[in-house]
Structures are given as C-alpha cells and as structure tokens.
Scaffold this motif. Sequence first.
Motif, PDB file in Angstrom:
ATOM      1  N   GLY A  18       0.683  -1.110  -0.111  1.00  0.00           N
ATOM      2  CA  GLY A  18       0.055   0.122  -0.072  1.00  0.00           C
ATOM      3  C   GLY A  18       0.793   1.321  -0.143  1.00  0.00           C
ATOM      4  O   GLY A  18       2.099   1.188   0.281  1.00  0.00           O
ATOM      5  N   THR A  19       0.289   2.366  -0.425  1.00  0.00           N
ATOM      6  CA  THR A  19       0.845   3.679  -0.318  1.00  0.00           C
ATOM      7  C   THR A  19      -0.005   4.600   0.438  1.00  0.00           C
ATOM      8  O   THR A  19      -1.063   4.277   0.892  1.00  0.00           O
ATOM      9  N   ARG A  20       0.857   5.445   1.056  1.00  0.00           N
ATOM     10  CA  ARG A  20       0.304   6.522   2.171  1.00  0.00           C
ATOM     11  C   ARG A  20      -0.130   7.696   1.393  1.00  0.00           C
ATOM     12  O   ARG A  20       0.381   8.067   0.534  1.00  0.00           O
ATOM     13  N   ASP A  21      -1.150   8.540   2.196  1.00  0.00           N
ATOM     14  CA  ASP A  21      -1.507   9.872   1.751  1.00  0.00           C
ATOM     15  C   ASP A  21      -0.060  10.717   1.428  1.00  0.00           C
ATOM     16  O   ASP A  21       0.044  11.575   0.562  1.00  0.00           O
ATOM     17  N   GLU A  22       0.938  10.477   2.478  1.00  0.00           N
ATOM     18  CA  GLU A  22       2.203  11.531   2.473  1.00  0.00           C
ATOM     19  C   GLU A  22       2.835  11.461   1.197  1.00  0.00           C
ATOM     20  O   GLU A  22       3.391  12.466   0.715  1.00  0.00           O
ATOM     21  N   GLU A  23       2.974  10.281   0.676  1.00  0.00           N
ATOM     22  CA  GLU A  23       3.297  10.222  -0.744  1.00  0.00           C
ATOM     23  C   GLU A  23       2.448  10.208  -2.051  1.00  0.00           C
ATOM     24  O   GLU A  23       2.914   9.887  -3.085  1.00  0.00           O
ATOM     25  N   THR A  24       1.239  10.443  -1.919  1.00  0.00           N
ATOM     26  CA  THR A  24       0.369  10.447  -2.919  1.00  0.00           C
ATOM     27  C   THR A  24      -0.457  11.599  -2.863  1.00  0.00           C
ATOM     28  O   THR A  24      -0.246  12.635  -3.522  1.00  0.00           O
ATOM     29  N   PHE A  25      -1.492  11.605  -2.008  1.00  0.00           N
ATOM     30  CA  PHE A  25      -2.659  12.747  -1.894  1.00  0.00           C
ATOM     31  C   PHE A  25      -2.440  13.741  -1.031  1.00  0.00           C
ATOM     32  O   PHE A  25      -3.429  14.126  -0.664  1.00  0.00           O
ATOM     33  N   MET A  26      -1.169  13.893  -0.729  1.00  0.00           N
ATOM     34  CA  MET A  26      -0.904  15.108   0.111  1.00  0.00           C
ATOM     35  C   MET A  26       0.029  16.011  -0.731  1.00  0.00           C
ATOM     36  O   MET A  26       0.681  15.549  -1.527  1.00  0.00           O
ATOM     37  N   PRO A  27       0.154  17.405  -0.557  1.00  0.00           N
ATOM     38  CA  PRO A  27       0.884  18.187  -1.301  1.00  0.00           C
ATOM     39  C   PRO A  27       2.437  17.538  -1.549  1.00  0.00           C
ATOM     40  O   PRO A  27       2.820  17.844  -2.683  1.00  0.00           O
ATOM     41  N   ASP A  28       3.182  17.025  -0.686  1.00  0.00           N
ATOM     42  CA  ASP A  28       4.328  16.598  -0.967  1.00  0.00           C
ATOM     43  C   ASP A  28       4.508  15.550  -1.800  1.00  0.00           C
ATOM     44  O   ASP A  28       5.557  14.968  -2.505  1.00  0.00           O
ATOM     45  N   GLY A  29       3.295  14.596  -1.624  1.00  0.00           N
ATOM     46  CA  GLY A  29       3.312  13.497  -2.830  1.00  0.00           C
ATOM     47  C   GLY A  29       2.904  13.685  -4.066  1.00  0.00           C
ATOM     48  O   GLY A  29       3.015  12.796  -5.099  1.00  0.00           O
TER      49      GLY A  29
ATOM     50  N   GLU B 104       4.227  15.210  -6.499  1.00  0.00           N
ATOM     51  CA  GLU B 104       5.042  14.769  -7.422  1.00  0.00           C
ATOM     52  C   GLU B 104       5.052  13.418  -8.128  1.00  0.00           C
ATOM     53  O   GLU B 104       5.692  13.067  -9.030  1.00  0.00           O
ATOM     54  N   ASN B 105       4.562  12.475  -7.330  1.00  0.00           N
ATOM     55  CA  ASN B 105       5.061  11.177  -7.303  1.00  0.00           C
ATOM     56  C   ASN B 105       3.823  10.467  -8.299  1.00  0.00           C
ATOM     57  O   ASN B 105       3.911   9.277  -8.670  1.00  0.00           O
ATOM     58  N   ILE B 106       2.684  11.202  -8.451  1.00  0.00           N
ATOM     59  CA  ILE B 106       1.468  10.498  -8.982  1.00  0.00           C
ATOM     60  C   ILE B 106       1.009  11.343 -10.099  1.00  0.00           C
ATOM     61  O   ILE B 106      -0.238  11.845 -10.076  1.00  0.00           O
TER      62      ILE B 106
ATOM     63  N   LEU C 256      13.458   3.960  -2.714  1.00  0.00           N
ATOM     64  CA  LEU C 256      13.046   2.932  -3.490  1.00  0.00           C
ATOM     65  C   LEU C 256      11.425   2.888  -3.478  1.00  0.00           C
ATOM     66  O   LEU C 256      10.829   2.498  -4.480  1.00  0.00           O
ATOM     67  N   TYR C 257      11.216   3.189  -2.253  1.00  0.00           N
ATOM     68  CA  TYR C 257       9.631   3.213  -2.198  1.00  0.00           C
ATOM     69  C   TYR C 257       8.898   4.152  -3.085  1.00  0.00           C
ATOM     70  O   TYR C 257       7.893   4.181  -3.804  1.00  0.00           O
ATOM     71  N   ILE C 258       9.562   5.543  -3.260  1.00  0.00           N
ATOM     72  CA  ILE C 258       8.788   6.504  -3.914  1.00  0.00           C
ATOM     73  C   ILE C 258       9.121   6.147  -5.326  1.00  0.00           C
ATOM     74  O   ILE C 258       8.188   6.470  -6.157  1.00  0.00           O
ATOM     75  N   ASP C 259      10.203   5.645  -5.861  1.00  0.00           N
ATOM     76  CA  ASP C 259      10.479   5.316  -7.195  1.00  0.00           C
ATOM     77  C   ASP C 259       9.164   4.181  -7.633  1.00  0.00           C
ATOM     78  O   ASP C 259       8.941   4.302  -8.763  1.00  0.00           O
TER      79      ASP C 259
END
Lengths: 404, 405
Positions: A78-89, A91-93, A293-296
């Motif tokens: 799974g993915t967290r909000d921090e790295e997807t649907f929050m402002p800092d995330g 750039e990843n999606i 690697l998680y972000i990648d």
Amino acid sequence: MSGLNNRAGGSMKSVGLSRFAEQGSPRDIEGAISCSRRDFLRGISGGVAAAALSAFSPLRAMTVGKNQKAVVVTFGGGTRDEETFMPDGRENIPHLLKDFIPQGTIFTQVVNRGILGHYVATASLVTGVYETFNNFAAVSPDNPTVFEYFRKQLHRPASDAWVVAPSNGFGLIGESSHASHGPGLGAGVILPKRLLAAAVPANETAGYEQLLRDNYESPVYAPVLAVSDEQLHQMAQLLRVSVADFSAHARSLRSPDELSVYVAKQLMQQLAPSLLWITLHDIDVAHAGTYSLYIDAIQRSDRLCSEIWNAIEKEPEYAGKTTMFILPDFGRDSDTSAGGNGFQHHRTGDAYSRTTWMIVKGPGVRENLIVDRPVESTDLVPTLGALFGFSPNFSHGRALPEVL
Amino acid sequence: MSATPLRNEDFRSYPPEAQVLVARNLTLFQQLPRAFLMLLLREIIAYDWKFPAERDEIERQLRYLGSLKTQELANALSPFAKIELSPELEQAEWISNPSHFSERFSAHLWATHQIDGFSEAAENYIAAFNSAVPEKAALASRLGLVVIGREMGESSYPLFRKLRSHGTYFTAVDRSSDYKVLLDVVADRAHRYPVPYAHWCIYGADAAAPQSKQVASVSYFSLSSVRGDLIRKMQGSSASHLGPEAMRTRLAETDPAAVGMSGQNVDAVLSHFSVSVLSEGAGTQIYSTTFVQWTAREALRRARPLTLLAKFAPRQTEESADEELQGIQKKPAFDSQGSLIDADMGAYYTWINLQRLSGAEDSAFLAWFEGHNEALAISRSLAAGKECRDKVSLAEVLHRMQSTT
C-alpha cells in the motif's frame, strides 16, 4: 504487535507531530484523512463532492451487457497519503492526478478492516469478505471469488477472467475452496515471475535478479520452480510470444511490475478477458526501509496505470467499454505511530494503514467526482457484480452506487 | 483467558538475572492473564542483556503491578483477560519461548479482529503505569545529531522538507565545517554525563568514534561479518522453503556468539543489541541507510540516550543488494542519489523518535549535510519555520542551539 515496553513516552501533540492526533478515535482519524485528501483533490482538480448530488441516475443500468469489461489494478504494498494525495506526494502521481482524477470518480475513504498482509488482503478484495487465513500460507480464499461469481452466473469461459499477480504466493488467488464454487470456476492466474524463472536457465539469471525478487517481507529470493516446460510453452502459446522473446523482453524491464503489465497487455491482445485483475507489488520494497526505492515504485505504479489505460484505449476489444478500478490493498503505518516505523511497514493497524482510496474511470463513470463517505475495500466485489450483472451472495460488502 | 499456575522451574531456560527477577515476582505473575504475562516475559527473558533504561522500565512495571490490590489488578488488566485464545494457542508452549508464541498470538489477534482492542489495551496500560510510577527525569536535555555524509554528492532534492517547519533551516553553512566538531560535542557530553549507554555513535560506513567507554559505537562496516552470517542464514532458510515467518523467527533466535560476537572484550549488551538490529530489522542487513535509521530508532527506543549521533553513508543499489542476497556479489555498486533521499527521511524519523522520549520539549536536534551548505537545527533557542541565510560555521549553528545542549 504492540508490546508492553514504553514506545510513546514523549508528547507527540506538543510538537505538532500528529497531524490528526486531536481527532481522537481511529474512525475519527479515518474521516480526517478522507477530508484532507478530498480538500487536496478539490484544490487541484476542482472536483465535485458526491454529497452535493441529490441522486444518482442509473447510467450503468443502460449499458450493462456482454461487452462490459473491467480491469482492476491494485497497488499491493500500500501507499500512504504522504506520498500520494498530500501536497508533498503530488510529484509522485502525475498520471493519477492528470489522467485519472479529472476523468473519474475517486473514493477518498476506503477502509480495510481486515488483516493487513498482502495476500490475505488481496484475497479479501477478490471475495468481498475479510479473509482470515495466514498471510504466508499457500491456500485458496475461503469464500467465492469475484471470478467464480462472474463465470458461474454469467456462464463465461475460463479465458474470460484472468489474474496477473506478482508474487509466487498468489498462485491460488483465482478461485476459492468454497464448496459451492471453487475448482474449475475461477480465473486463470499468471505469475510472471514464475514464468520467467522457468524460462531462464538457473545458471543464466544474471540480469534478471530485479525481476525475480519475490516477497519484500522476506528479501531472499526463493523461486518456486513449479512450472513445467510443457506448461511454459502452453503459456507462451496462449500469450503468442515465444519463450525466447519473453526472456529477451524481460531483460529490458526494470521491475517485476513492468513484467506484470507486459504480460497483462499480451493477455488483453490475445484473449481480451472481460475481467482482468492486475496486482502490482513493487511498492512493497518499502519493507527494506529505503524511502527512495518506495517513492520510485509509487512513481512507476502511477506510470504503469497510465500505460494500462492507454492499452485499454488502444485495444478495440476494450476501448469505450472498460471500467478501470485502481486501489491500494491498504495503506502503510503513519510516521507518528509509536509501534511502527513509518512508511516501512503496515503492522500497527492504525488508521493510516487501514485507510486508502480508490479511483474508478470508464464510460458512464462520473468525471471529477469526489466521494468522501466511508466505504470498505470489501465493497469492490458487489460493485463489480452490479457492473456485470451477477450477485456475489457471500460477499459482505455493498455496491457503490456512485459509480453505477 | 485465565491466569496460569507457574513454578520457578518453568523458567530454567531463562538467563541468570531474569530467573532472579522471575523468582522475586512469581506470586504476582500467577495473577496475570496470559496475554499480558506473555508480553511481559518477552521482555524479561532478555533482561540480562537489556539497557539500564529498559531494566528500569521493567522494574517500574513490576512495582506498579505489585502495588495494586487484587481487584485493582484485575480491573487494570481486564482487557487482556478478555482476549480469547484458540485451542492451539491455549496448548502452546509460551513460557520458554515467549517471542515465538507472541508471533503466533499476533497472527491470532489479527485473524480474530482482536488486534485493535489489544493495541488500545496496551496503550492504556502503558499510560497508566507511566503515570503511577513515572520515569526519572533525564540527567540532561537530549541531543540528536544526524549527518548526511559528503559522499552523497550534489542534488536538487529539497533536503529537510519535513523538518523545516519545526526548526531553523540554515542555507549558508560553511562547506569546510569539520565533522570532528560533532564528535567533540559527543565526547564532551559523555564526559559531563558519564552514564552507561547514554551516548551513541551510529555509522553507515566506518568512521572514527570518540575514544570513550561512555560512548556506544555501532557501524554497518564493523558488522560486515555478522551481516554475512545472517544473510547466509536467510539463504539457508529460503532454500528450505521455511517461509517468511519461520525465517524471521530463526533470525531473531540468533545468539551473538553464533555470529562471532563473544569473548571477554565483547560488550554483551551491545552485541545483543547489534545482532537484534540486524536480525529483527528489515533491510538492515543489506542497506546501510536502513541500518542507520533503524539502529538510531532502536537505540532511542531502548537505551533512551542523552546524546545520539547518526551518520548516513551511501547504500548499495537495489541490484547490488540482490546480488549480495544471492551470494554472487563481487563488488557493491552504490546509489548516492537514492541514499540522500533515504538519509533525509532517516533524519526526520530520528527526530520523531527523539520526540517520543521524556523531556522532548527540552531536546535539541541537528541535521547537517556534510560538505554542503545545508543544516536544519531544532531547539528552544531557535525559531521554527525560519530560513537563515547567514554565513555560519557548523560550530556557530551548534552555538545557536547551545541553550539546550
């Protein structure tokens, strides 16, 4: 598991660490996570909240038919909000934000109340029941799978339902052990890694190591070479790709998920199954504790979702009649949960690890719609049932009217 | 779940000091529900190799439990007593190997949807005993120092993004600032507050540590042979198709002596800690960045140090790690860009874990990119959410933090 040693001696609230700590109970926190995600999405897309709609017109009822197809993509690991649907995330999606959110419906509060292990959670997703078997056991789900309902009630052939799964442990995900369904009624399961391991001689695996990595919770590669030469060639014929070409193409890929999507696209071209389930798994590299690697892997999953949608648009068998569902199987531990180690694992069962999202896109699905009421991950099977016209009798979930 | 009759001889496999502790508290243990006692025993069985802070915590718990009258004890632990065990778990051996039992117990809690209730019960219990028998105040305010090694190289990655709102972001730190400045701070604090395991240096490569018995030093490089032994153990488990859970259990059972960490000059407490980091931490065996982050987390959680310095170095690439796990690696290849991102997150997590300790409001924290211009400092004397463009040396940044160091 929580122990009795003191892991939370300091005050987290005093330094403003816990974003939602003041929200109280886990259910309150789940709600707050959803609101945060919804607000963010509104900010970037101007999305409409479902609550603003007074009623739902039965768009789907007019289009249900034999031509309906569905592709389900799960972000296993799974993915967290921090790295997807929050402002800092954000750039990843980029693809989810640009190509999916404005053209689809997003559920911002999908709660998984079951066991947070990838195989058992995926089994819960495909049955619509929180399965309770050992996550690492090689067993079939106890309850009928969506594939069995689909095939049995709609009289569909075996070629019409397929699963492409990343891990050797997922070999039995296609059909249940349930007495009323089970053997012969499920989906075909392709484990690309197992195919590759069988296709490449044991002494020539150099260059394929990154594709053969299996279980991120146990990083040592342990291939289960249970595919015979005959089976391998049957599969090659099915996919219309030679073993040599398969191996050669695999060498050009970076990750197991890229291999899975390659196989899924071959399936779409050759068999055009009406129900295709693809479980991505690269994100689970987070268990190694390497944030980069998680972000990648999140960025790769985002790109692969776009590739799958492009394939849907390109294939005449799929274009204009396919609904795509994208959802993580669950989240990951929050940074502030004392019993965990942030993004690395999903062991605490906190609200962050249980709360995730789902995007639905396809003909008849409302565009740019944000649904922030709580739904459960077990609601997916009844939704697919309503979409195709079968009744998942044993499922505990409820169909989601917002996408029907 | 009912309490179980216990005898001293049931604990013969426990190490000497743990046996003494059990004997002293056997009557109390006989009144505890099994779900609770099993977790307590998981800590007690390793009592002989626990840090002073951990021993203090176990003893505070026992004082708290021992101070309760029978009905008060029953009330305090009633949520644990209500947990239902499967018949298999009821019959399982749990005293001699509480860790193994707790893994099965954990799976049972998840499968029977009792995990949330159990977690809540554990949190409430911890809060109650901490309130009743508080931890002693730390001898000094705590200091966390995180160094991102200069080998990471230049990058456009926005460092310290998650920490900036909590402290002052220095963007013009003198690039020639010497890492030795931080070692001197550690040595000075170890000299001023000579408490066992209260001062730590943790390295992702090999690095010089202050020559002081008061500084616990752990490095990824110095544990290479132990890592190799554990990886071979993992390969053996994999070849036997034991599965991830059994592999974890086998790794967790690793005795330091079995991986070459024995002898008169070996610090038994520190060697048990080091082995636990490598055998229980995921990824610590193959990625130095994970090793540093997890070691810092465990040192903070378990030893509750006054001073902790953690220095990140480049980790190997994913491909290189795969080769190492398969035993075919000739020479590791490094991923400096990815390591920088890992180290940045590691700095954030180290600060979070520092905040979990008592006296968090008085603690100070510094994250510094060695050989570059960036540092992030958090202390009472520095403004939060501020960017400072002054040209400063590392020593000057420390000076500005000094009211709490």
